[in-house]
Design an enzyme around this catalytic site. Structure first.
Site, short mmCIF file in Angstrom:
data_model
loop_
_atom_site.label_atom_id
_atom_site.label_comp_id
_atom_site.label_asym_id
_atom_site.label_seq_id
_atom_site.Cartn_x
_atom_site.Cartn_y
_atom_site.Cartn_z
N ASP A 1 0.82 -1.23 0.00
CA ASP A 1 0.00 0.00 0.00
C ASP A 1 0.84 1.27 0.00
O ASP A 1 0.41 2.31 0.51
CB ASP A 1 -0.94 0.05 1.22
CG ASP A 1 -1.76 -1.21 1.34
OD1 ASP A 1 -2.30 -1.66 0.32
OD2 ASP A 1 -1.85 -1.76 2.46
N GLY B 1 -3.91 -4.61 -4.63
CA GLY B 1 -4.73 -3.62 -5.33
C GLY B 1 -3.94 -2.34 -5.50
O GLY B 1 -3.24 -1.92 -4.59
N HIS B 2 -4.00 -1.78 -6.69
CA HIS B 2 -3.36 -0.50 -6.91
C HIS B 2 -4.46 0.51 -7.22
O HIS B 2 -5.36 0.22 -7.99
CB HIS B 2 -2.42 -0.55 -8.11
CG HIS B 2 -1.24 -1.44 -7.90
ND1 HIS B 2 -0.47 -1.41 -6.77
CD2 HIS B 2 -0.68 -2.36 -8.70
CE1 HIS B 2 0.50 -2.28 -6.88
NE2 HIS B 2 0.40 -2.89 -8.04
N GLN C 1 2.13 -6.10 -2.89
CA GLN C 1 2.47 -6.11 -1.45
C GLN C 1 3.84 -5.43 -1.21
O GLN C 1 4.16 -4.49 -1.91
CB GLN C 1 2.44 -7.53 -0.88
CG GLN C 1 1.03 -8.08 -0.73
CD GLN C 1 0.66 -9.06 -1.82
OE1 GLN C 1 1.50 -9.62 -2.50
NE2 GLN C 1 -0.62 -9.29 -1.98
P1 GDP Z 1 -0.26 0.34 -3.82
O1 GDP Z 1 -0.87 -0.97 -3.63
O2 GDP Z 1 1.15 0.38 -3.32
O3 GDP Z 1 -0.41 0.88 -5.21
O4 GDP Z 1 -1.03 1.37 -2.89
P2 GDP Z 1 -2.58 1.69 -2.91
O5 GDP Z 1 -3.00 2.05 -4.27
O6 GDP Z 1 -3.34 0.65 -2.22
O7 GDP Z 1 -2.63 2.92 -1.92
C1 GDP Z 1 -2.08 4.08 -2.22
C2 GDP Z 1 -3.13 5.16 -2.01
O8 GDP Z 1 -2.49 6.36 -1.78
C3 GDP Z 1 -4.00 5.38 -3.22
O9 GDP Z 1 -5.28 5.76 -2.82
C4 GDP Z 1 -3.30 6.52 -3.95
O10 GDP Z 1 -4.16 7.29 -4.75
C5 GDP Z 1 -2.80 7.32 -2.80
N1 GDP Z 1 -1.57 8.03 -3.03
C6 GDP Z 1 -0.49 7.67 -3.78
N2 GDP Z 1 0.50 8.58 -3.65
C7 GDP Z 1 0.03 9.53 -2.81
C8 GDP Z 1 0.59 10.72 -2.27
O11 GDP Z 1 1.73 11.11 -2.51
N3 GDP Z 1 -0.20 11.44 -1.41
C9 GDP Z 1 -1.46 11.07 -1.08
N4 GDP Z 1 -2.15 11.85 -0.23
N5 GDP Z 1 -2.01 9.95 -1.56
C10 GDP Z 1 -1.28 9.19 -2.41
#
Ligand code: GDP
Length: 423
Positions: free
Chosen positions: A13, A40-41, A225
């Site tokens: 995440d 999930g991304h 992950q």
């Molecule tokens: P992943 O599995 O590593 O891709 O992470 P997720 O997608 O589950 O969670 C990342 C969340 O953080 C998503 O809702 C993104 O839109 C959000 N996000 C990503 N980068 C940033 C950031 O720099 N700042 C903020 N506030 N949110 C971010």
């Protein structure tokens, strides 16, 4: 170097989706190497939010070929549904052209989900916090030589043989656990039907990627992950059932271990979903404030994420392990108004011994030692150059570099594509 691998540094995440999204603009192939639809991304595109589970994040760029590698466990019913949802959202997905699935990837069936949920219930207080989607049992069957492979779905004779082996052993187990047994014909019909839908996408993906690599194509490998959830190097047994660190990028794609640029992605603080040790966790109001400020709720399950301070001991370990040459730090904007900002630089064991390496045991007992830095009050979301960040934010990033030994080349200051600082 024509291959880049993006891995999560802690427990997932970290915002890898966003990082992969902007790197994919320069890639020919985008490849997933492990995990299943428990990952999930979340991408925030000009057209709105887009959540991906199995389909690689490059799918939003029409020029990329997106590959679900052999190391992924594929729930074919979920995959067909995800493709349909993405098409409804206006994305062009053309199986065989911009979406490929390795014929060697293992398949998740309903029996795996039942087994996953049953096992988690049996664990009671010792539960791992799995998503109950059958990922662990599918990997266990792969190691137990029981599994069904994606290529079986389009080969009736092979599917029959695989099912015979699978059902023989599963039903013995299911009956012992008091669960209903499986019906070979029903499974055969269901799997063959989804196999037909996916047929154009099912290929020897390893061969495709090796050819692409030889031809000098730009390959972007996306981790699911994070390193601390790696089945061997993570916080065992509170880990996922695959190799989530860079090691899995070779075995899970079929690419040989040639040089690749590894980018480790971590948040400006730390989060973890599910159970397991988390040394810098904030089980207080500050933790709740971080959760709200960072909207720390799982994109797949909606589960609230546990939140804590940046842990340089853990990041240093995962950085070494993953071969990361640089860090991308996300969510720096979220720390606005948190003052002071502690960074864990070492751990202390109950007997007073100091650890500056991440241990395989005793992690639940360690107390972090913090270096405390001043916070900042400014909104960072419009900042695009490092020198325009408030002094305290710059110092925070520079301290992360110093304490982890890794340069921070990219800083994300918001969920949107353009909210990024490149150094
Ligand atoms: P992943 O599995 O590593 O891709 O992470 P997720 O997608 O589950 O969670 C990342 C969340 O953080 C998503 O809702 C993104 O839109 C959000 N996000 C990503 N980068 C940033 C950031 O720099 N700042 C903020 N506030 N949110 C971010």
């Amino acid at each position: 170097m024509s291959t880049t691998c993006v891995v999560g540094i802690l427990w997932g995440d970290e915002g890898k989706g966003k990082v992969i999204d902007y790197l994919a603009a320069e890639a020919d192939y985008v490849v997933r190497f492990g995990g299943g639809h428990n990952a999930g991304h979340t991408l925030i595109l000009p057209s709105g939010k887009c959540v991906l589970h199995l389909v690689p994040s490059g799918i939003v760029h029409d020029h990329t070929v997106n590959v679900i590698g052999n190391g992924v466990v594929v729930d074919p019913v979920h995959l067909v549904g995800e493709i349909a949802r993405l098409r409804e959202r206006g994305l062009s997905i053309d199986a065989g052209r911009n979406l490929l699935v390795s014929e060697r990837a293992h398949v998740i069936v309903a029996a795996h989900r039942a087994q996953d949920q049953w096992a988690e219930q049996q664990r009671g207080k010792g539960r791992i916090g799995t998503t109950g989607r059958g990922i662990g049992p599918a990997y266990a069957d792969r190691a137990g030589r029981l599994g069904l492979r994606v290529g079986d779905l389009i080969r009736p004779a092979s599917l029959r043989t695989a099912l015979e082996r699978f059902i023989g052993e599963k039903n013995a187990w299911f009956h012992a656990a008091g669960l209903p047994g499986l019906d070979a014909n029903e499974l055969f019909d269901g799997l063959s039907a989804t196999g037909e839908t996916l047929r154009p996408a099912i290929v020897d993906a390893g061969a495709v990627l090796r050819d692409a690599h030889k031809a000098g194509k730009r390959i972007l490998i996306e981790g699911a992950q994070g390193c601390l959830l790696d089945v061997e190097h993570g916080t065992y047994p509170f880990v996922t059932s695959s190799h989530a660190s860079t090691g899995g990028a070779f075995s899970g794609t079929g690419l040989p271990p040639h040089g690749m640029r590894v980018i480790g992605v971590c948040k400006a603080y730390a989060t973890r979903v599910g159970e397991g040790p988390f040394p810098t966790e904030l089980k207080n109001e500050t933790g709740d404030r971080l959760r709200t400020a960072g909207n720390e709720f799982g994109s797949t399950t909606g589960r609230p994420r546990r939140c804590g301070w940046f842990d340089a001991v853990a990041v240093r370990y995962a950085g070494e392990l993953s071969g990361a040459a640089e860090l991308t730090v996300t969510n720096l904007d979220v720390l606005k108004g948190f003052d002071p900002l502690p960074i864990a630089v070492a751990y202390r064991l109950a007997d007073g011994r100091r650890l500056d390496r991440f241990p395989a045991f005793d992690l639940a007992e360690v107390q972090p030692e913090f270096e405390t830095l001043p916070g900042f009050q400014e909104d960072l979301r419009q900042v695009r150059r490092f020198q325009d960040l408030p002094v305290a934010a710059r110092r925070y990033i520079e301290t992360i570099e110093l304490r982890t030994g890794l340069p921070v080349r990219t800083i994300s200051v918001g969920p949107e594509r353009q909210q990024v600082i490149l150094r």
